[in-house]
Design an enzyme around this catalytic site. Structure first.
Site, PDB file in Angstrom:
ATOM      1  CG  HIS A 189      32.919  61.459  43.793  1.00  0.00           C
ATOM      2  ND1 HIS A 189      33.978  61.085  43.009  1.00  0.00           N
ATOM      3  CD2 HIS A 189      32.502  60.348  44.424  1.00  0.00           C
ATOM      4  CE1 HIS A 189      34.181  59.781  43.142  1.00  0.00           C
ATOM      5  NE2 HIS A 189      33.301  59.308  44.007  1.00  0.00           N
ATOM      6  CE  LYS A 229      40.783  69.036  33.017  1.00  0.00           C
ATOM      7  NZ  LYS A 229      41.141  68.440  34.302  1.00  0.00           N
ATOM      8  CB  THR A 253      41.651  60.793  38.184  1.00  0.00           C
ATOM      9  OG1 THR A 253      40.582  60.896  37.245  1.00  0.00           O
ATOM     10  CG2 THR A 253      41.123  60.448  39.552  1.00  0.00           C
ATOM     11  CE  LYS A 296      42.693  58.978  34.141  1.00  0.00           C
ATOM     12  NZ  LYS A 296      41.408  59.357  33.486  1.00  0.00           N
TER      13      LYS A 296
HETATM   14  C1  LIG Z   1      40.466  60.288  33.749  1.00  0.00           C
HETATM   15  C2  LIG Z   1      39.312  60.573  32.894  1.00  0.00           C
HETATM   16  C3  LIG Z   1      38.434  61.597  33.219  1.00  0.00           C
HETATM   17  C4  LIG Z   1      38.629  62.492  34.435  1.00  0.00           C
HETATM   18  O1  LIG Z   1      39.328  63.632  34.024  1.00  0.00           O
HETATM   19  P1  LIG Z   1      39.506  64.912  34.978  1.00  0.00           P
HETATM   20  O2  LIG Z   1      40.436  65.785  34.224  1.00  0.00           O
HETATM   21  O3  LIG Z   1      40.111  64.402  36.251  1.00  0.00           O
HETATM   22  O4  LIG Z   1      38.158  65.489  35.165  1.00  0.00           O
HETATM   23  C5  LIG Z   1      37.367  61.846  32.387  1.00  0.00           C
HETATM   24  N1  LIG Z   1      37.168  61.132  31.269  1.00  0.00           N
HETATM   25  C6  LIG Z   1      38.011  60.132  30.914  1.00  0.00           C
HETATM   26  C7  LIG Z   1      37.745  59.384  29.649  1.00  0.00           C
HETATM   27  C8  LIG Z   1      39.104  59.819  31.702  1.00  0.00           C
HETATM   28  O5  LIG Z   1      39.918  58.826  31.348  1.00  0.00           O
END
Ligand SMILES: *Cc1c(COP(=O)(O)O)cnc(C)c1O
Length: 790
Positions: free
Chosen positions: A397, A532, A643, A647
């Site tokens: 990761h 994030k 991720t 989204k």
């Molecule tokens: C998808 C998600 C993350 C990951 O976000 P990144 O921008 O990829 O670091 C973190 N927290 C929640 C609540 C998420 O749904």
């Protein structure tokens, strides 16, 4: 992921109402059997049946009456009604798997960031419409009912959410999969703001009953720590080792059913809870040492008490190592027990079992399986090692040095003496290991997200529009079907509806922001979002510095000039690890800038700054569909994938990002028009850092100006922020804010230009064009096929 190939997928076939196999049924008394069949769980999902069960649960499960049910009780009764059906499917699925005995895939993850379950279960079980109407007739709004659910927040961020998304997809694709994790009493802390600072509060997620789990109080595994290793000679004259200890705790299973979409397959996440082996030290109690008597109990329960709240950061606490071994040992015991039921030889183990390790957290599982095979089952070292190496696969990761797990040898030797020996022995054969893990063993697979939650559930209006235009809901299982939307990119009517959906999502977010922060933002403004975990490498600091730069420009403008600029709402969200001082200062700075900017009437609302507290999965579901642009601006070479970028894109938002992680693949998919990329590339990072370290590199002048403002006290007491500023100056700008600042500002200008041309800011272009990024091994021997990424 070395997973079962697609032949392992189980087509769910209907079970007998009793849940027995045909041959089992044959041995039953026919009278009892027919009675049993008559009484089986009624899976009829019509409205009336829902209402009947709802009322029964209100009366018996909740012990309430019709005149004192509030939204929360309505949620509980609905959840229990859904749970009845889930359990039925889950039981049937397990029976099917037991009978077919396919190769199973086990996903070991210390985190499962599931969020809420009710809406997802309603969708996946196909109950959403009927139950929605059923609830309405009873005087409730389904939206309000859903909103009562507390998130299951057993994870920090991307790693834990990835595990949750994978489980949804594995269930949907009919895989015989299991997740294994820990049932933390406290998940990730709740974040509140006080004077602009983050304060942490405990997450009492189990305060009320949790309808989404089944306590399996009969599934118990003894886990030992410490003790000693005793050498002996077995009946075949071989030297053997036995690890013995009196420090034993119990692992108790709690099962969380995960229903697939459009299938009856319903898989299981087994979460372990720690309990004392002996309830009470009676001897001590009789001696009047009450406190010591309960101490053992408390120590045992400590193990699964709390999720460590660090994202991409290792803290070498002994309790964390205990958590890891406790979880791995309980899970492997369970996996081995299931394998042994089939009475196949050990050599068949890798044909029946694939274990995917989510990061290094469960790597002790490798050692534990070797120990079970050699010490407990009498398999030879070499045969055991062959089995072990064919069973496990590992997901990496991060390459951030501070995230790498390192454990002191004395700590491991003391807690896990036999494992320490085995690790030394494995190290001796490391040259073979290196050969074994030749280059073909490394497969680059981009992460993925489930479209059920991140489009259909989070953005129901867009989901409905897509379903209407495509004529079916098949896209929820096959995202490549979204390609068929492309011809509509120029369709006026479709565009109008698309824009209306986005607009209503922006209104929804603006209302949420007003309710939770008091800040009013205009839904017509450009929504610029960075949500994030707060981390230096993710560079929220650079974002807020650019906001100050924008603010300065706005102040210098005439009213006429200002009326021509794109109005922006810059929205932040995310938790900082409680011990991460610099990250917490970033939150404080964002809020200090927000305080100044939001009340400065001279800029005529051309800019607003918001920090949304307590970012979690259910808040993400409100934020993400409302974005015009989202920022994924990590220093090149630091974000393994990310991720949330996926989204946002799936919801038709554009991206402002660096050439890092999955931004790169997203760029390949959606093309130059839909992504604004900037910044130095990963292969330049090392040289730039070297330059900062050994030469006097001047700070970017625009950045210097902003820093000067902070130091001049424009955003409150400048002393507060000096440690933050020092990361750029004294700290030699490790994350290269200064090097990327100029191109970042240019990219921001391009965003403004593009948004001005509202006709062209047609977000349809941002829709993923294909599903090339399936989420696993491209050689087809994998779990791919759905196009789970996007
Ligand atoms: C998808 C998600 C993350 C990951 O976000 P990144 O921008 O990829 O670091 C973190 N927290 C929640 C609540 C998420 O749904």
């Amino acid at each position: 992921m070395s997973t079962p190939d697609s032949s392992s997928r189980i087509r769910y076939h209907k079970r007998t109402p009793t849940g027995l196999t045909k041959s089992e049924q044959a041995s039953w008394d026919p009278k009892i059997l027919s009675l049993w069949e008559k009484c089986a769980v009624d899976e009829n999902s019509d409205k009336e049946n829902f209402q009947k069960t709802f009322v029964r649960h209100v009366t018996t499960t909740l012990a309430r009456s019709a005149y004192n049910i509030d939204n929360f009780s309505a949620y509980q009764a609905t959840a229990h009604t859904v749970r009845d059906r889930l359990i039925k499917r889950w039981n049937d699925t397990q029976q099917n798997h037991t009978e077919a005995d396919p190769k199973r895939v086990y996903y070991l993850s210390l985190e499962f960031l599931l969020g809420r379950s009710l809406d997802n279960a309603l969708l996946n079980l196909g109950l959403k419409e009927n139950f929605g109407e059923g609830v309405k007739d009873l005087g409730f709004r389904m939206e309000d009912v859903l909103d009562e659910e507390v998130d299951a927040a057993l994870g920090n961020g991307g790693l834990g959410r990835l595990a949750a998304c994978y489980m949804d997809s594995l269930a949907t694709l009919d895989y015989p999969a299991w997740g294994y994790g820990l049932r933390y009493t406290y998940g990730i802390f709740q974040q509140r703001l006080k004077d602009g600072y983050q304060v942490e509060f405990p997450d009492y997620w189990l305060n009320f009953d949790n309808p989404w789990e089944l306590a399996r109080l009969d599934v118990v595994v003894d886990i030992q720590f410490g003790g000693s290793v005793n050498e002996y000679t077995d009946e075949k004259g071989r030297t053997r080792y036995l690890w013995e200890s009196n420090d034993v705790v119990k692992a108790v299973a709690y099962d969380v059913p995960i229903p697939g979409y459009g299938t009856k397959n319903c898989i299981n996440i087994r979460l372990w809870n720690s309990k004392p082996k002996r309830q009470f030290d009676l001897g001590r109690f009789n001696e009047g040492q009450y406190e010591q008597a309960v101490q053992e109990q408390m120590q045992a329960e400590n193990i699964t008490a709390v999720l460590y709240p660090n994202d991409n950061h290792m803290v070498g606490k002994e309790l964390r190592l205990r958590q890891q071994y406790f979880w791995v040992a309980a899970s492997l015991h369970d996996i081995v027990r299931r394998f042994k039921k089939s009475e196949k030889p050990w050599s068949k183990f890798p044909d029946q079992v694939a274990i995917q390790l989510n990061d290094t957290h469960p790597t002790l599982a490798i050692v534990e399986l070797q120990r079970i095979l050699v010490d407990l089952e009498g398999v030879s070292w070499d045969d055991a090692w062959d089995i072990v190496t064919r069973t496990f696969a590992f997901t990496n990761h991060t390459i951030l040095p501070e995230a790498m797990e390192k454990w002191p040898v004395p700590m491991v030797s003391y807690l896990l003496p036999r494992h320490m020996q085995i690790i030394f022995d494995i190290n001796l054969i490391f040259k073979d290991f290196a050969k074994f893990f030749g280059s073909e063993k490394f497969i680059n697979v981009t992460n993925g997200i489930t479209p059920r939650r991140w489009l259909h559930q989070a953005n129901p209006k867009l989901g409905d529009l897509i379903t209407e235009v495509l004529g079916s809901k098949d896209w929820l299982k096959d995202l490549s079907l979204l390609k068929k939307l492309e011809p509509f990119a120029d369709d006026k009517e479709f565009k109008k509806r698309w824009v209306a959906v986005k607009r209503s999502n922006k209104v929804r977010l603006a209302e949420y922001i007003k309710a939770h922060t008091g800040i009013i933002i205009d839904p017509n403004a450009l929504f610029d979002i960075q949500v994030k975990r707060i981390h230096e490498y993710k560079r929220q600091f650079m974002n807020i510095l650019s906001v100050i730069h924008r603010y300065n420009l706005l102040k210098k403008m005439s009213s006429k000039e200002r009326s021509e600029v794109v109005r922006r709402a810059v929205i932040f969200g995310g938790k900082a690890a409680p011990g991460y001082y610099i990250a917490k200062l970033v939150i404080k700075l964002i809020n200090s800038v927000a305080d100044v900017v939001n009340k400065d009437e001279s800029i005529e609302d051309a800019l607003k700054v918001v920090f949304i507290p307590d970012y979690n999965v259910s808040v993400a579901e409100i934020i993400i569909p409302a974005s015009d642009i989202s920022q994924h601006i990590s220093t090149a070479g630091t974000e393994a994938s990310g991720t949330s970028n996926m989204k946002f894109v799936l919801n038709g938002g554009l991206i402002l990002g660096t050439v890092d992680g999955a931004n790169i693949e997203i760029h390949e998919e959606i093309g130059d028009d839909n992504i604004f990329m900037f910044g130095n590339l990963a292969d330049q990072v090392e040289d730039l850092r070297h330059a900062h370290r050994y030469r006097d590199v001047p700070i970017d002048p625009a950045l210097q100006e902003v820093i000067n403002d902070i130091e001049a006290g424009h955003y409150g007491d400048p002393h507060i922020f000096s440690p933050l500023i020092h990361t750029i100056t004294i700290g030699k700008d490790y994350y290269l804010l200064s090097d990327d600042f100029g191109s970042y500002l240019s990219a921001q200008n391009l965003v403004d230009e593009a948004y001005k041309d509202q006709e062209d800011w047609e977000l349809i272009k941002a829709l993923p064009k294909n599903t090339a990024l399936t989420f696993l091994d491209p050689n087809n021997n994998n779990l791919g096929g759905e196009g789970m990424t996007f």
